[in-house]
Motif scaffolding. Structure first.
Motif, PDB file in Angstrom:
ATOM      1  N   CYS A 138      55.816  37.744  31.015  1.00 31.88           N
ATOM      2  CA  CYS A 138      56.959  37.760  30.108  1.00 31.88           C
ATOM      3  C   CYS A 138      57.001  36.439  29.348  1.00 31.88           C
ATOM      4  O   CYS A 138      56.186  35.555  29.567  1.00 31.88           O
ATOM      5  CB  CYS A 138      58.257  38.006  30.881  1.00 31.88           C
ATOM      6  SG  CYS A 138      58.675  36.726  32.070  1.00 31.88           S
ATOM      7  N   THR A 142      62.496  34.411  28.576  1.00 34.82           N
ATOM      8  CA  THR A 142      62.940  35.378  29.578  1.00 34.82           C
ATOM      9  C   THR A 142      63.047  34.719  30.940  1.00 34.82           C
ATOM     10  O   THR A 142      64.015  34.948  31.679  1.00 34.82           O
ATOM     11  CB  THR A 142      61.972  36.576  29.641  1.00 34.82           C
ATOM     12  OG1 THR A 142      61.958  37.211  28.363  1.00 34.82           O
ATOM     13  CG2 THR A 142      62.387  37.570  30.702  1.00 34.82           C
ATOM     14  N   GLN A 146      66.551  34.546  32.884  1.00 29.65           N
ATOM     15  CA  GLN A 146      66.608  35.184  34.201  1.00 29.65           C
ATOM     16  C   GLN A 146      66.951  34.164  35.283  1.00 29.65           C
ATOM     17  O   GLN A 146      67.677  34.476  36.226  1.00 29.65           O
ATOM     18  CB  GLN A 146      65.278  35.874  34.519  1.00 29.65           C
ATOM     19  CG  GLN A 146      64.964  37.068  33.650  1.00 29.65           C
ATOM     20  CD  GLN A 146      65.910  38.222  33.906  1.00 29.65           C
ATOM     21  OE1 GLN A 146      66.074  38.662  35.029  1.00 29.65           O
ATOM     22  NE2 GLN A 146      66.535  38.706  32.855  1.00 29.65           N
TER      23      GLN A 146
END
Length: 172
Positions: A138, A142, A146
């Motif tokens: 990713c 991200t 996250q």
């Protein structure tokens, strides 16, 4: 077409190239012991790829390139120049409170899979943002979002103090 060099030729390379490689390593690092470590590492990597070296004439340049690439990778590490030998070992910074372990594992289980993976890779495997992004396939953004969401959720479930303590210790 020339043949790949053999082990005897590698030994000759080591004896012939060592002074030059060491001098370069010393100028890069400014420390004799670290320069020796760098040359040893570069020569070990050169030997590992010895079958792909096209000729004896190309070997010194190949070893020099490996030395420069290895030094560059050392400079990128967060731990670069943080480790120093000492006469005595330092005392343990603090004892970890393992009584929180079941609660931490339960809280991790409540996180979505991607958030759990990010927390484990970033804080337990000690990977950087870029390495974590590569491992998970990713973007770095991200990983950052996250991580933020996961830590927010863990603080809600466990409290700030527990999260701060847990992220600095290893959970077997």
């Amino acid at each position: 077409m020339s043949r790949p060099p053999d082990d005897d030729e590698f030994a000759e390379l080591v004896h012939a190239a060592w002074p030059s490689l060491y001098r370069t390593a010393y100028l890069l690092l400014g420390d004799r012991a670290e320069a020796e470590d760098l040359v040893q590492t570069a020569l070990a990597k050169t030997y590992a790829a010895w079958g792909s070296v096209r000729s004896v004439e190309a070997a010194p340049a190949y070893a020099r390139a490996v030395l420069h690439n290895t030094a560059s990778s050392w400079f990128r590490k967060r731990s670069w120049r943080n480790e120093r030998p000492t006469e005595t070992l330092p005392e343990i910074a603090h004892d970890f409170d393992l009584s929180n372990r079941p609660a931490v594992l339960a809280a991790l289980a409540q996180l979505p899979q991607r958030q759990r993976a990010v927390v484990v890779l970033r804080y337990y495997e000690d990977l950087g943002v870029a390495d974590t992004a590569r491992a998970l396939g990713c973007s770095e953004g991200t990983v950052k979002s996250q991580t933020f969401d996961a830590l927010t959720r863990l603080r809600t479930l466990l409290g700030d103090t527990v999260v701060a303590d847990v992220l600095t210790q290893d959970l077997p």
